[in-house]
Design a protein around this motif. Structure first.
Motif, PDB file in Angstrom:
ATOM      1  N   VAL A 267       0.924  -1.087  -0.088  1.00 59.17           N
ATOM      2  CA  VAL A 267       0.016  -0.122  -0.080  1.00 59.17           C
ATOM      3  C   VAL A 267       0.852   1.286  -0.230  1.00 59.17           C
ATOM      4  CG1 VAL A 267      -1.761   1.248   1.485  1.00 59.17           C
ATOM      5  CG2 VAL A 267      -1.810  -1.167   1.249  1.00 59.17           C
ATOM      6  N   LEU A 268       0.803   2.081  -0.981  1.00 61.68           N
ATOM      7  CA  LEU A 268       1.626   3.161  -1.235  1.00 61.68           C
ATOM      8  C   LEU A 268       1.448   4.158   0.092  1.00 61.68           C
ATOM      9  CD1 LEU A 268       1.684   4.133  -5.114  1.00 61.68           C
ATOM     10  CD2 LEU A 268       3.130   3.021  -3.740  1.00 61.68           C
ATOM     11  N   THR A 269       0.547   4.449   0.848  1.00 65.63           N
ATOM     12  CA  THR A 269       0.560   5.287   1.682  1.00 65.63           C
ATOM     13  C   THR A 269       1.234   4.763   3.076  1.00 65.63           C
ATOM     14  OG1 THR A 269      -1.675   4.265   2.437  1.00 65.63           O
ATOM     15  CG2 THR A 269      -1.632   6.471   1.355  1.00 65.63           C
ATOM     16  N   ASP A 270       1.695   3.324   3.015  1.00 62.60           N
ATOM     17  CA  ASP A 270       2.513   2.862   4.239  1.00 62.60           C
ATOM     18  C   ASP A 270       3.780   3.366   3.733  1.00 62.60           C
ATOM     19  OD1 ASP A 270       0.308   1.420   5.193  1.00 62.60           O
ATOM     20  OD2 ASP A 270       1.087  -0.506   4.972  1.00 62.60           O
ATOM     21  N   ILE A 271       4.215   3.277   2.627  1.00 65.00           N
ATOM     22  CA  ILE A 271       5.501   3.832   2.116  1.00 65.00           C
ATOM     23  C   ILE A 271       5.684   5.307   2.650  1.00 65.00           C
ATOM     24  CG2 ILE A 271       7.306   4.282   0.201  1.00 65.00           C
ATOM     25  CD1 ILE A 271       5.780   1.875  -1.055  1.00 65.00           C
ATOM     26  N   THR A 272       4.692   5.987   2.269  1.00 66.17           N
ATOM     27  CA  THR A 272       5.168   7.678   2.397  1.00 66.17           C
ATOM     28  C   THR A 272       4.826   7.698   4.002  1.00 66.17           C
ATOM     29  OG1 THR A 272       2.564   8.028   1.999  1.00 66.17           O
ATOM     30  CG2 THR A 272       3.951   8.293   0.258  1.00 66.17           C
ATOM     31  N   ALA A 273       4.009   6.959   4.806  1.00 64.74           N
ATOM     32  CA  ALA A 273       3.980   6.935   6.136  1.00 64.74           C
ATOM     33  C   ALA A 273       5.437   6.835   6.834  1.00 64.74           C
ATOM     34  CB  ALA A 273       2.792   5.914   6.825  1.00 64.74           C
ATOM     35  N   LEU A 274       6.266   6.508   6.211  1.00 61.79           N
ATOM     36  CA  LEU A 274       7.642   6.132   6.768  1.00 61.79           C
ATOM     37  C   LEU A 274       8.256   7.648   6.873  1.00 61.79           C
ATOM     38  CD1 LEU A 274       8.875   3.009   4.761  1.00 61.79           C
ATOM     39  CD2 LEU A 274       8.088   2.997   7.109  1.00 61.79           C
ATOM     40  N   LEU A 275       8.173   8.400   5.948  1.00 65.01           N
ATOM     41  CA  LEU A 275       8.731   9.632   6.013  1.00 65.01           C
ATOM     42  C   LEU A 275       8.476  10.577   7.003  1.00 65.01           C
ATOM     43  CD1 LEU A 275       7.981  10.699   2.111  1.00 65.01           C
ATOM     44  CD2 LEU A 275      10.485  10.423   3.088  1.00 65.01           C
ATOM     45  N   PRO A 276       9.357  11.531   7.407  1.00 64.56           N
ATOM     46  CA  PRO A 276       9.196  12.209   8.456  1.00 64.56           C
ATOM     47  C   PRO A 276       7.934  13.308   8.142  1.00 64.56           C
ATOM     48  CG  PRO A 276      11.302  12.614   7.800  1.00 64.56           C
ATOM     49  CD  PRO A 276      10.782  11.693   6.902  1.00 64.56           C
ATOM     50  N   PRO A 277       7.308  13.657   9.004  1.00 67.12           N
ATOM     51  CA  PRO A 277       5.855  14.522   8.826  1.00 67.12           C
ATOM     52  C   PRO A 277       6.522  15.752   7.971  1.00 67.12           C
ATOM     53  CG  PRO A 277       6.415  14.443  11.090  1.00 67.12           C
ATOM     54  CD  PRO A 277       7.273  13.568  10.299  1.00 67.12           C
ATOM     55  N   PRO A 278       5.459  16.366   7.009  1.00 69.10           N
ATOM     56  CA  PRO A 278       5.862  17.452   6.286  1.00 69.10           C
ATOM     57  C   PRO A 278       6.454  18.743   7.293  1.00 69.10           C
ATOM     58  CG  PRO A 278       3.706  16.746   5.678  1.00 69.10           C
ATOM     59  CD  PRO A 278       4.234  15.972   6.658  1.00 69.10           C
ATOM     60  N   GLY A 286      14.848  21.796   4.391  1.00 65.97           N
ATOM     61  CA  GLY A 286      13.324  22.237   3.782  1.00 65.97           C
ATOM     62  C   GLY A 286      12.241  21.811   4.248  1.00 65.97           C
ATOM     63  N   GLY A 287      12.465  20.639   4.771  1.00 63.42           N
ATOM     64  CA  GLY A 287      11.166  19.855   5.430  1.00 63.42           C
ATOM     65  C   GLY A 287      10.314  19.154   4.400  1.00 63.42           C
ATOM     66  N   LEU A 288      11.008  18.989   3.328  1.00 58.33           N
ATOM     67  CA  LEU A 288      10.068  18.494   2.121  1.00 58.33           C
ATOM     68  C   LEU A 288      10.639  16.965   1.520  1.00 58.33           C
ATOM     69  CD1 LEU A 288       9.601  21.886   0.069  1.00 58.33           C
ATOM     70  CD2 LEU A 288       7.959  20.731   1.386  1.00 58.33           C
TER      71      LEU A 288
END
Ligand code: MGP
Length: 320
Positions: A267-278, A286-288
């Motif tokens: 599930v792609l959102t499981d991958i993005t959930a690994l990133l630090p929050p914006p 830059g926090g991005l």
């Protein structure tokens, strides 16, 4: 030495994904195995004072394994079967045996895989692609298995640290690396990732050794067996021995540059959930920070996804 020139050709489609607003969920569990170097059993016996040559058993010719004479120390022949014909292969491994030269193009020269290796080794072309993307001084292959990735890393990185908790798999990885002529560039370490990461960050004062620099961590953990495809969607909480969020957290204590090999149905959102929050400046001032997800295709078949974090993602080289 700084980072080597990295090429950015990709084998599959890449998508750049921002962090989820809610950020990463951190699950933790403990693992207690201690770090130990892989030791080769010493076979030298003390010489008797006097030898009765008349009553000696006939001298056994030293057995030469698949690696040939002179390579006995690294040869793991006999630890697992070396299949040369489909008729020898158990039914549940047949589909993997049929793809053997995709896993190791030199399979027929004597590559060895255990059961877990058969279903989880990274096909050579994909391992080569990932190694090109991870070109650096020191790469840590945190779950080396039978060595498919470590062998590829040895060709693009100065040094490879290859961890596994199974002495058998580590011996198979070293055998396969020796067959490919790259064993000298790889340190094979019998350790679990959590303990090893802790030791790297807090080296024992008695060793007087400085903490080791790791440029890239590669994560290719067990996904829960071949059944990972039994559900339409794969959730990263199922990785072993710990959920992906925890493995990723440990890796990022060592370096911002992490490559994570995950199932094609993740599930792609499981991958993005690994990133630090914006907005988090944990890695990117830059926090991005974004993650690049590369689809690993072989012919018309999608095999897996590789997620590149930190300076490994295209456009984020400044973070390396
Ligand atoms: P697969 O889908 O089980 O194989 O795994 P295949 O041959 O594509 O089967 P088919 O029935 O879908 O045609 C595809 C790839 O995923 C394997 O070649 C491995 O590189 C990788 N892989 C599979 N498993 C079960 C694991 C695992 O547990 N851990 C890791 N790291 N990789 C795995």
């Amino acid at each position: 030495m700084g980072k080597k020139l990295r090429q950015t050709n990709v084998s599959g489609l890449s998508r750049f994904l921002p962090a989820l607003v809610d950020g990463a969920v951190s699950n933790s569990s403990t693992s207690t195995s201690a770090i130990a170097g892989l030791t080769i059993p010493c076979t030298t016996k003390p010489k008797p004072d006097a030898v009765d040559f008349d009553n000696q058993p006939p001298l056994k010719k030293p057995e030469v394994g698949l690696l040939g004479p002179g390579n006995e120390a690294y040869d793991a022949t006999g630890l697992v079967p070396f299949y040369t014909d489909a008729a020898q292969v158990p039914t549940h491994l047949q589909k993997y045996f049929a793809q053997r030269t995709r896993y190791f193009s030199r399979y027929d020269e004597g590559c060895l895989l255990d059961e877990e290796g058969w279903y989880s080794v990274t096909p050579e072309a994909i391992a080569t692609q990932i190694a090109e993307r991870c070109r650096c001084d020191v790469v840590l292959d945190a779950f080396c298995g039978v060595g498919g990735n470590a062998i590829a890393f040895a060709r693009t990185c100065e040094r490879v640290i290859a961890l596994d908790t199974s002495p058998t798999r580590l011996a198979l990885a070293r055998h396969n690396a020796a067959l490919h002529g790259v064993a000298a560039r790889i340190e094979f370490v019998l350790a679990d990732f959590r303990s090893f990461a802790a030791r790297i960050r807090n080296p024992s004062p008695s060793t007087l050794r400085p903490a080791r620099k790791i440029d890239v961590v590669f994560l290719s953990p067990p996904w829960g067996g071949p059944e990972y495809l039994s559900a339409a969607e794969y959730h990263l909480a199922r990785t072993e021995p710990e959920p992906a969020s925890e493995l990723f957290r440990l890796a990022r204590l060592l370096t911002p540059n992490v490559a994570f090999y995950v199932p094609r149905n993740t599930v792609l959102t499981d991958i993005t959930a690994l990133l630090p929050p914006p907005g988090s400046e944990e890695v990117d001032p830059g926090g991005l920070e974004q993650v690049e997800v590369e689809e690993e295709w072989m012919g018309n078949k999608l095999k897996a996804l590789t997620c590149y974090f930190g300076g490994l993602a295209q456009g984020q080289e400044r973070l390396f």
